[in-house]
Design a protein around this motif. Structure first.
Motif, PDB file in Angstrom:
ATOM      1  N   THR A   1      10.235   7.796  -1.974  1.00 49.02           N
ATOM      2  CA  THR A   1       9.623   8.650  -2.983  1.00 49.02           C
ATOM      3  C   THR A   1       9.685   7.953  -4.338  1.00 49.02           C
ATOM      4  O   THR A   1      10.504   7.058  -4.551  1.00 49.02           O
ATOM      5  N   ALA A   2       8.834   8.349  -5.242  1.00 48.78           N
ATOM      6  CA  ALA A   2       8.780   7.733  -6.572  1.00 48.78           C
ATOM      7  C   ALA A   2      10.013   8.106  -7.394  1.00 48.78           C
ATOM      8  O   ALA A   2      10.552   9.199  -7.259  1.00 48.78           O
TER       9      ALA A   2
ATOM     10  N   ASP B   1       2.560   1.796  -3.394  1.00 48.64           N
ATOM     11  CA  ASP B   1       1.583   2.321  -4.361  1.00 48.64           C
ATOM     12  C   ASP B   1       1.375   3.822  -4.161  1.00 48.64           C
ATOM     13  O   ASP B   1       1.324   4.583  -5.127  1.00 48.64           O
ATOM     14  N   LYS B   2       1.262   4.246  -2.911  1.00 54.29           N
ATOM     15  CA  LYS B   2       1.094   5.676  -2.625  1.00 54.29           C
ATOM     16  C   LYS B   2       2.315   6.468  -3.091  1.00 54.29           C
ATOM     17  O   LYS B   2       2.189   7.526  -3.700  1.00 54.29           O
TER      18      LYS B   2
ATOM     19  N   ALA C   1       4.441   5.676  -5.410  1.00 56.26           N
ATOM     20  CA  ALA C   1       4.486   5.680  -6.880  1.00 56.26           C
ATOM     21  C   ALA C   1       3.541   6.730  -7.456  1.00 56.26           C
ATOM     22  O   ALA C   1       3.778   7.245  -8.552  1.00 56.26           O
ATOM     23  N   LYS C   2       2.498   7.062  -6.732  1.00 54.99           N
ATOM     24  CA  LYS C   2       1.540   8.078  -7.182  1.00 54.99           C
ATOM     25  C   LYS C   2       1.965   9.488  -6.757  1.00 54.99           C
ATOM     26  O   LYS C   2       1.232  10.443  -6.948  1.00 54.99           O
ATOM     27  N   GLY C   3       3.156   9.594  -6.150  1.00 54.42           N
ATOM     28  CA  GLY C   3       3.667  10.913  -5.785  1.00 54.42           C
ATOM     29  C   GLY C   3       3.525  11.282  -4.329  1.00 54.42           C
ATOM     30  O   GLY C   3       3.886  12.387  -3.924  1.00 54.42           O
ATOM     31  N   GLU C   4       3.011  10.380  -3.499  1.00 63.75           N
ATOM     32  CA  GLU C   4       2.836  10.662  -2.076  1.00 63.75           C
ATOM     33  C   GLU C   4       4.013  10.075  -1.290  1.00 63.75           C
ATOM     34  O   GLU C   4       3.946   8.960  -0.791  1.00 63.75           O
ATOM     35  N   SER C   5       5.091  10.816  -1.175  1.00 65.87           N
ATOM     36  CA  SER C   5       6.274  10.353  -0.452  1.00 65.87           C
ATOM     37  C   SER C   5       5.947  10.154   1.021  1.00 65.87           C
ATOM     38  O   SER C   5       5.017  10.747   1.556  1.00 65.87           O
TER      39      SER C   5
ATOM     40  N   GLU D   1      11.759   8.876 -11.091  1.00 67.60           N
ATOM     41  CA  GLU D   1      11.346   9.432 -12.370  1.00 67.60           C
ATOM     42  C   GLU D   1      11.910   8.535 -13.459  1.00 67.60           C
ATOM     43  O   GLU D   1      13.040   8.723 -13.916  1.00 67.60           O
TER      44      GLU D   1
ATOM     45  N   ARG E   1       0.833  -1.206   0.000  1.00 69.24           N
ATOM     46  CA  ARG E   1       0.000   0.000   0.000  1.00 69.24           C
ATOM     47  C   ARG E   1       0.868   1.257   0.000  1.00 69.24           C
ATOM     48  O   ARG E   1       0.623   2.209  -0.743  1.00 69.24           O
TER      49      ARG E   1
END
Length: 81
Positions: free
Chosen positions: A39-40, A18-19, A21-25, A42, A15
């Protein structure tokens, strides 16, 4: 930014990833002390990926390429080539 303890991070890793990867570090902490920030990345898009052979037919390699400078190199190493 969300901070989670290391135990929670272990039990809810999918979970949290996934967060991220969506930009929610988020930050993982141990005993209340922040350890790491997740963090995701680039990742390059299809147009940014380098491809082998992309210059095929645009450059010419001389036939003696692997022997270029042979005499000078041999001289530097004290050989009589």
């Amino acid at each position: 930014m969300e901070t989670v303890n290391i135990h929670e991070a272990k039990t809810q890793l999918s979970r949290l990833v996934d967060k991220a990867a969506k930009g929610e570090s988020f930050v993982i902490a141990k005993a209340g002390k922040p350890l790491v920030k997740v963090t995701a990345l680039e990742a390059p898009t299809g147009g940014q990926i380098r491809r082998l052979g992309f210059m095929a037919g645009q450059i010419v390699v001389p036939d003696d390429f692997d022997r270029m400078g042979e005499a000078e190199i041999a001289q530097l190493f004290g050989s009589d080539a």
